[in-house]
Design a protein around this motif. Structure first.
Motif, PDB file in Angstrom:
ATOM      1  N   ASN A  35      11.201  -3.995   2.308  1.00 51.91           N
ATOM      2  CA  ASN A  35      10.974  -3.753   0.888  1.00 51.91           C
ATOM      3  C   ASN A  35       9.602  -4.259   0.453  1.00 51.91           C
ATOM      4  O   ASN A  35       8.877  -3.592  -0.285  1.00 51.91           O
ATOM      5  N   LEU A  36       9.221  -5.441   0.928  1.00 48.73           N
ATOM      6  CA  LEU A  36       7.917  -6.001   0.584  1.00 48.73           C
ATOM      7  C   LEU A  36       6.792  -5.112   1.105  1.00 48.73           C
ATOM      8  O   LEU A  36       5.846  -4.795   0.374  1.00 48.73           O
ATOM      9  N   ILE A  37       6.885  -4.686   2.355  1.00 49.37           N
ATOM     10  CA  ILE A  37       5.829  -3.874   2.963  1.00 49.37           C
ATOM     11  C   ILE A  37       5.739  -2.507   2.302  1.00 49.37           C
ATOM     12  O   ILE A  37       4.650  -2.030   1.979  1.00 49.37           O
ATOM     13  N   VAL A  38       6.876  -1.882   2.081  1.00 48.20           N
ATOM     14  CA  VAL A  38       6.894  -0.508   1.584  1.00 48.20           C
ATOM     15  C   VAL A  38       6.622  -0.411   0.083  1.00 48.20           C
ATOM     16  O   VAL A  38       5.858   0.449  -0.362  1.00 48.20           O
ATOM     17  N   ASN A  39       7.221  -1.303  -0.680  1.00 48.01           N
ATOM     18  CA  ASN A  39       7.154  -1.175  -2.139  1.00 48.01           C
ATOM     19  C   ASN A  39       6.158  -2.097  -2.827  1.00 48.01           C
ATOM     20  O   ASN A  39       5.913  -1.949  -4.024  1.00 48.01           O
ATOM     21  N   TYR A  40       5.582  -3.035  -2.102  1.00 48.67           N
ATOM     22  CA  TYR A  40       4.653  -3.981  -2.712  1.00 48.67           C
ATOM     23  C   TYR A  40       3.320  -4.074  -1.978  1.00 48.67           C
ATOM     24  O   TYR A  40       2.260  -4.036  -2.597  1.00 48.67           O
ATOM     25  N   LEU A  41       3.372  -4.204  -0.658  1.00 49.03           N
ATOM     26  CA  LEU A  41       2.141  -4.453   0.092  1.00 49.03           C
ATOM     27  C   LEU A  41       1.160  -3.287   0.012  1.00 49.03           C
ATOM     28  O   LEU A  41      -0.052  -3.480   0.061  1.00 49.03           O
ATOM     29  N   TYR A  42       1.679  -2.086  -0.144  1.00 54.01           N
ATOM     30  CA  TYR A  42       0.796  -0.916  -0.256  1.00 54.01           C
ATOM     31  C   TYR A  42      -0.126  -1.029  -1.468  1.00 54.01           C
ATOM     32  O   TYR A  42      -1.189  -0.397  -1.523  1.00 54.01           O
ATOM     33  N   LYS A  43       0.264  -1.837  -2.458  1.00 55.10           N
ATOM     34  CA  LYS A  43      -0.548  -1.970  -3.675  1.00 55.10           C
ATOM     35  C   LYS A  43      -1.913  -2.589  -3.393  1.00 55.10           C
ATOM     36  O   LYS A  43      -2.838  -2.420  -4.186  1.00 55.10           O
ATOM     37  N   LEU A  44      -2.032  -3.302  -2.271  1.00 57.52           N
ATOM     38  CA  LEU A  44      -3.348  -3.805  -1.878  1.00 57.52           C
ATOM     39  C   LEU A  44      -4.347  -2.660  -1.764  1.00 57.52           C
ATOM     40  O   LEU A  44      -5.508  -2.778  -2.147  1.00 57.52           O
ATOM     41  N   PHE A  45      -3.884  -1.542  -1.227  1.00 56.92           N
ATOM     42  CA  PHE A  45      -4.738  -0.382  -1.028  1.00 56.92           C
ATOM     43  C   PHE A  45      -4.843   0.436  -2.313  1.00 56.92           C
ATOM     44  O   PHE A  45      -5.912   0.911  -2.681  1.00 56.92           O
ATOM     45  N   ASP A  46      -3.721   0.585  -3.001  1.00 57.11           N
ATOM     46  CA  ASP A  46      -3.673   1.397  -4.216  1.00 57.11           C
ATOM     47  C   ASP A  46      -4.583   0.825  -5.301  1.00 57.11           C
ATOM     48  O   ASP A  46      -5.169   1.576  -6.085  1.00 57.11           O
ATOM     49  N   THR A  47      -4.720  -0.496  -5.350  1.00 58.02           N
ATOM     50  CA  THR A  47      -5.539  -1.147  -6.382  1.00 58.02           C
ATOM     51  C   THR A  47      -6.961  -1.460  -5.916  1.00 58.02           C
ATOM     52  O   THR A  47      -7.804  -1.823  -6.721  1.00 58.02           O
ATOM     53  N   GLY A  48      -7.199  -1.361  -4.614  1.00 51.65           N
ATOM     54  CA  GLY A  48      -8.506  -1.727  -4.080  1.00 51.65           C
ATOM     55  C   GLY A  48      -8.638  -3.209  -3.788  1.00 51.65           C
ATOM     56  O   GLY A  48      -9.702  -3.665  -3.342  1.00 51.65           O
ATOM     57  N   ILE A  49      -7.559  -3.982  -4.001  1.00 54.71           N
ATOM     58  CA  ILE A  49      -7.598  -5.419  -3.731  1.00 54.71           C
ATOM     59  C   ILE A  49      -7.808  -5.696  -2.236  1.00 54.71           C
ATOM     60  O   ILE A  49      -8.262  -6.774  -1.848  1.00 54.71           O
ATOM     61  N   ILE A  50      -7.518  -4.709  -1.400  1.00 52.61           N
ATOM     62  CA  ILE A  50      -7.710  -4.874   0.031  1.00 52.61           C
ATOM     63  C   ILE A  50      -9.170  -5.195   0.360  1.00 52.61           C
ATOM     64  O   ILE A  50      -9.463  -5.828   1.377  1.00 52.61           O
ATOM     65  N   ALA A  51     -10.093  -4.795  -0.521  1.00 51.50           N
ATOM     66  CA  ALA A  51     -11.519  -5.037  -0.281  1.00 51.50           C
ATOM     67  C   ALA A  51     -11.867  -6.522  -0.264  1.00 51.50           C
ATOM     68  O   ALA A  51     -12.882  -6.914   0.306  1.00 51.50           O
ATOM     69  N   ILE A  52     -11.028  -7.366  -0.873  1.00 54.77           N
ATOM     70  CA  ILE A  52     -11.294  -8.808  -0.896  1.00 54.77           C
ATOM     71  C   ILE A  52     -10.229  -9.585  -0.123  1.00 54.77           C
ATOM     72  O   ILE A  52     -10.127 -10.801  -0.249  1.00 54.77           O
ATOM     73  N   THR A  53      -9.442  -8.855   0.672  1.00 52.26           N
ATOM     74  CA  THR A  53      -8.298  -9.471   1.351  1.00 52.26           C
ATOM     75  C   THR A  53      -8.393  -9.322   2.861  1.00 52.26           C
ATOM     76  O   THR A  53      -8.718  -8.248   3.370  1.00 52.26           O
ATOM     77  N   GLN A  54      -8.117 -10.406   3.557  1.00 51.86           N
ATOM     78  CA  GLN A  54      -7.967 -10.373   5.011  1.00 51.86           C
ATOM     79  C   GLN A  54      -6.467 -10.409   5.287  1.00 51.86           C
ATOM     80  O   GLN A  54      -5.844 -11.464   5.252  1.00 51.86           O
ATOM     81  N   LEU A  55      -5.890  -9.236   5.540  1.00 52.49           N
ATOM     82  CA  LEU A  55      -4.442  -9.129   5.713  1.00 52.49           C
ATOM     83  C   LEU A  55      -4.056  -9.348   7.169  1.00 52.49           C
ATOM     84  O   LEU A  55      -4.608  -8.718   8.072  1.00 52.49           O
ATOM     85  N   LYS A  56      -3.084 -10.222   7.379  1.00 48.62           N
ATOM     86  CA  LYS A  56      -2.572 -10.463   8.724  1.00 48.62           C
ATOM     87  C   LYS A  56      -1.056 -10.363   8.719  1.00 48.62           C
ATOM     88  O   LYS A  56      -0.383 -11.018   7.922  1.00 48.62           O
ATOM     89  N   LEU A  57      -0.519  -9.540   9.604  1.00 48.63           N
ATOM     90  CA  LEU A  57       0.916  -9.362   9.742  1.00 48.63           C
ATOM     91  C   LEU A  57       1.396 -10.102  10.986  1.00 48.63           C
ATOM     92  O   LEU A  57       0.795  -9.979  12.060  1.00 48.63           O
ATOM     93  N   ILE A  58       2.497 -10.855  10.845  1.00 48.44           N
ATOM     94  CA  ILE A  58       3.047 -11.631  11.958  1.00 48.44           C
ATOM     95  C   ILE A  58       4.510 -11.225  12.142  1.00 48.44           C
ATOM     96  O   ILE A  58       5.416 -11.775  11.506  1.00 48.44           O
ATOM     97  N   PRO A  59       4.785 -10.239  13.012  1.00 50.56           N
ATOM     98  CA  PRO A  59       6.149  -9.719  13.184  1.00 50.56           C
ATOM     99  C   PRO A  59       6.988 -10.534  14.167  1.00 50.56           C
ATOM    100  O   PRO A  59       7.121 -10.187  15.332  1.00 50.56           O
ATOM    101  N   TYR A  60       7.558 -11.606  13.671  1.00 46.10           N
ATOM    102  CA  TYR A  60       8.430 -12.446  14.494  1.00 46.10           C
ATOM    103  C   TYR A  60       9.609 -12.968  13.677  1.00 46.10           C
ATOM    104  O   TYR A  60      10.760 -12.854  14.073  1.00 46.10           O
TER     105      TYR A  60
END
Length: 269
Positions: A76-101
């Motif tokens: 839910n977080l990845i699909v419905n919230y995390l995409y907003k980093l890209f939708d808003t352009g906030i990804i430009a100031i973010t170093q995103l790291k995913l840790i799947p464990y």
């Protein structure tokens, strides 16, 4: 040892807090297409700066997502919230790291067991391999998003269709998984997760510049904007600096009222 939940305590009391109503969302298929386009615009892997001149690497705010592939609150977080980093352009100031464990455990014989069974171990490793073989965020995030959207819909056994949907060669991920590289990556993520300070209490466990957000993890964008000290602040931060704070205060107030209600044995909600 007590089992660590795959949800926050607050979300456990009221799933509606975490689950955004599906009718308010774009179709996942359309959003995936939009994500591909926007990620190619905002994430420029060959340069230390984004295409729009925001967020040099040293100025970027680190956003770490500790999760497990079949946890419904993680998808839910990845699909419905995390995409907003890209939708808003906030990804430009973010170093995103995913840790799947997530809440997986390592047995004495070295094998890994996962909270939601062996299929979760499979997908954790597949997503770890995707990050490894496609280190650029613009490549591995759409793939992980695709898998998690299938998890969100209850169709995760169809995860291999994501290769075709995104036009990706499945061989690098398959080779990573079968060669043992995938397990090596998962053991590395296990060490990283187990060394968190403070220790994670549940997943998803969201950390911004080293600070865990606890139950307020869905407001990660407002924390990113607050932590960013670069020269060019994305315009979207203006909205989140106010809206995020108000949402956070409302969220914390509601939780406080619930705790008080439980302690005095009277429902005031």
């Amino acid at each position: 040892m007590d089992q660590i939940p795959c949800i926050s305590r607050a979300a456990d009391h009221n799933p509606l807090i975490a689950m955004e109503p599906h009718r308010r969302l774009l179709s996942l298929k359309n959003r995936l297409l939009i994500l591909l386009i926007i990620s190619s615009l905002f994430v420029n892997p060959s340069s230390g700066r984004s295409i729009h001149g925001l967020g040099s690497e040293k100025e970027k705010v680190t956003l770490e997502i500790y999760y497990e592939s079949l946890c419904p609150y993680c998808s839910n977080l990845i699909v419905n919230y995390l995409y907003k980093l890209f939708d808003t352009g906030i990804i430009a100031i973010t170093q995103l790291k995913l840790i799947p464990y997530g809440n997986a455990k390592i047995r004495a014989n070295g094998t890994i067991t996962c909270q939601h069974g062996q299929y979760e171990c499979l997908l954790n490793t597949v997503e770890a391999c995707a990050i490894d073989v496609w280190p650029d965020l613009s490549e591995h995030f759409p793939f992980i998003y695709c898998i998690e959207s299938l998890v969100y819909q209850g169709n995760y056994t169809q995860w291999e269709t994501c290769f075709e949907k995104l036009g990706l060669d499945p061989n690098p991920v398959a080779n990573c998984y079968s060669s043992g590289r995938g397990k090596e990556l998962e053991l590395g993520y296990a060490a990283e997760t187990n060394n968190l300070k403070p220790p994670h209490r549940y997943v998803p466990w969201v950390v911004v510049d080293g600070q865990p957000l606890y139950d307020d993890y869905r407001n990660f964008i407002s924390y990113i904007c607050k932590a960013y000290h670069g020269t060019s602040v994305p315009s979207a931060c203006s909205e989140y600096s106010v809206g995020g704070i108000l949402a956070s205060l409302l969220y914390r107030t509601n939780n406080l009222v619930k705790v008080i209600s439980q302690n005095i044995g009277y429902n005031i909600m």
